[in-house]
Write an enzyme that holds these catalytic residues in place. Structure first.
Site, PDB file in Angstrom:
ATOM      1  N   GLU A  65     -40.487 -22.224  18.235  1.00 26.23           N
ATOM      2  CA  GLU A  65     -41.369 -21.084  18.540  1.00 26.23           C
ATOM      3  C   GLU A  65     -40.962 -20.408  19.852  1.00 26.23           C
ATOM      4  OE1 GLU A  65     -43.285 -19.551  16.673  1.00 26.23           O
ATOM      5  OE2 GLU A  65     -43.542 -20.972  15.042  1.00 26.23           O
ATOM      6  N   TYR A  86     -50.211 -17.540  21.286  1.00 31.99           N
ATOM      7  CA  TYR A  86     -49.544 -17.642  19.975  1.00 31.99           C
ATOM      8  C   TYR A  86     -48.873 -19.006  19.814  1.00 31.99           C
ATOM      9  CZ  TYR A  86     -46.021 -17.504  16.458  1.00 31.99           C
ATOM     10  OH  TYR A  86     -45.251 -17.857  15.384  1.00 31.99           O
ATOM     11  N   ASP A 109     -49.017 -13.300  16.009  1.00 33.01           N
ATOM     12  CA  ASP A 109     -47.831 -12.616  16.552  1.00 33.01           C
ATOM     13  C   ASP A 109     -47.648 -11.312  15.776  1.00 33.01           C
ATOM     14  OD1 ASP A 109     -46.878 -13.332  14.102  1.00 33.01           O
ATOM     15  OD2 ASP A 109     -44.989 -14.173  14.827  1.00 33.01           O
TER      16      ASP A 109
END
Ligand code: SF4
Length: 370
Positions: free
Chosen positions: A54, A137, A155
């Protein structure tokens, strides 16, 4: 599906969501079961892998991230390995991905996880948010994907799919807009299925409800709920973010050669490309005379000087327009201040050091001298 967009009116919006959410969630979950993208961090539900992927995926495309991710995990297989890594080795693994503060924060957070969490990433979003480099996020993604917590992860994909489903034309780029989208997904989230559901939306956003170009609505599992599809105008959503113009900065890069070595120096520890190596630079696009004066001030004896390559590099808010001069120098007397900052690197070994992509053209040029 009947009726017009459910924007603006909160009551109508929630009523519409409540009515269809079960069916919509099932469609997303089935889609994910049958079509999930094969990605290396999905091979095992390891929170560390989810975290690294991520962070890498911020500002970088999936195709690019895959190889970086594999190399990174091979070099640092666990959070403890990452915490203990030598900074130069760490930065080398990140070279080319840019935004180096991401990897520095990864390591800072890894050290905290080792010291305070026995080397295991915390499971809840609040604790994750306390770690450097982990924002809303990423915390939502780790908590839901790795630990199955009922958290959303909003996102660009989630914003795009939400605004198209709702044909929502409000501003979703400010804090209130993001809260609106987060609330929307929170209402849809099926209990105990956040991992699959969130990844399903990520996949739909990346491969069907595309960010650039026509979405493939004919293949979309949730098209029967989609107001913009019904209206025939998905490309109108989300309403575009007002783009700030990049500030242009002109730079003159100096390739200073001495005895088949080239000079590099460390950038300041704060600000753009903090602490990374660069070729010396003069602000502005300066003439040969100005370069010679700059060199003379620093006691460099010049043997030869010639104009070098030009390059441009885009950062998020700044554009560097770079010209360069290649200078062969003979003797020099370095002041203590400069001596501490600079390094001479063998031209044949210039690719071994970590340098920001902004200097790619010049590094290639220096490598040719070996
Ligand atoms: Fe996106 Fe089309 Fe699916 Fe609507 S129907 S969510 S616009 S791909």
């Amino acid at each position: 599906m009947k009726g017009k967009s459910i924007i603006a009116d909160k009551t109508k919006k929630f009523v519409a969501i409540e009515k269809t959410k079960k069916e919509l969630a099932e469609q997303v979950l089935t889609y994910y079961d049958e079509n999930a993208r094969t990605l290396p961090w999905r091979d095992s539900p390891n929170p560390y892998y989810v975290w690294v992927s991520e962070i890498m995926l911020q500002q970088t495309r999936v195709d690019t991230v895959i190889d970086y991710f594999r190399r990174f995990i091979t070099a640092f297989p666990t959070i403890s390995d990452l915490a203990a890594a030598d900074e130069d080795v760490l930065l080398k693994q990140w070279e080319g991905l840019g935004y180096y503060s991401r990897v520095r924060n990864l390591q800072k957070a890894a050290k905290i996880v080792v010291d305070q969490w026995d080397g295991c990433l915390p499971q809840n979003k609040r604790d994750l948010l306390n770690l450097p480099g982990i924002g809303d996020y990423t915390a939502g993604a780790i908590a839901s994907i790795a630990y199955g917590k009922d958290e959303v992860a909003v996102d660009g994909n989630f914003i795009r799919v939400a605004t198209r489903l709702l044909a929502y034309n409000g501003n979703v780029w400010n804090a209130a807009g993001k809260r609106f989208v987060a609330e929307f997904w929170q209402r849809l989230l099926p209990t105990n299925q956040a991992s699959k559901f969130n990844q399903g939306i990520m996949d739909i956003g990346a491969t069907i409800c595309l960010p650039n170009g026509e979405p493939h609505c004919d293949k979309c599992p949730v098209s029967s709920h989609c107001y913009s599809f019904e209206q025939g105008n998905p490309l109108e959503y989300p309403v575009k973010k007002a783009k700030k113009k990049r500030k242009v900065e002109k730079k003159t890069v100096l390739l200073l050669y001495w005895d088949n070595q080239v000079m590099v120096q460390k950038r300041p520890n704060k600000g753009l490309l903090a602490g990374l190596l660069e070729f010396p630079m003069i602000n502005g696009e300066v003439s040969q005379e100005a370069v010679l004066a700059w060199l003379q001030e620093r006691n460099y004896q010049v043997i030869r000087i010639q104009k070098g390559k030009k390059a441009k590099h885009l950062f998020t808010h700044i554009e560097w327009q770079m010209t360069s001069w290649e200078v062969e120098i003979d003797s020099f007397v370095l002041s203590k201040r400069i001596e501490d900052k600079i390094q001479w690197v063998d031209c044949g070994l210039i690719d071994e050091i970590t340098m920001p992509t902004a200097f790619k053209v010049f590094r290639k040029r220096a490598a040719c001298r070996q």
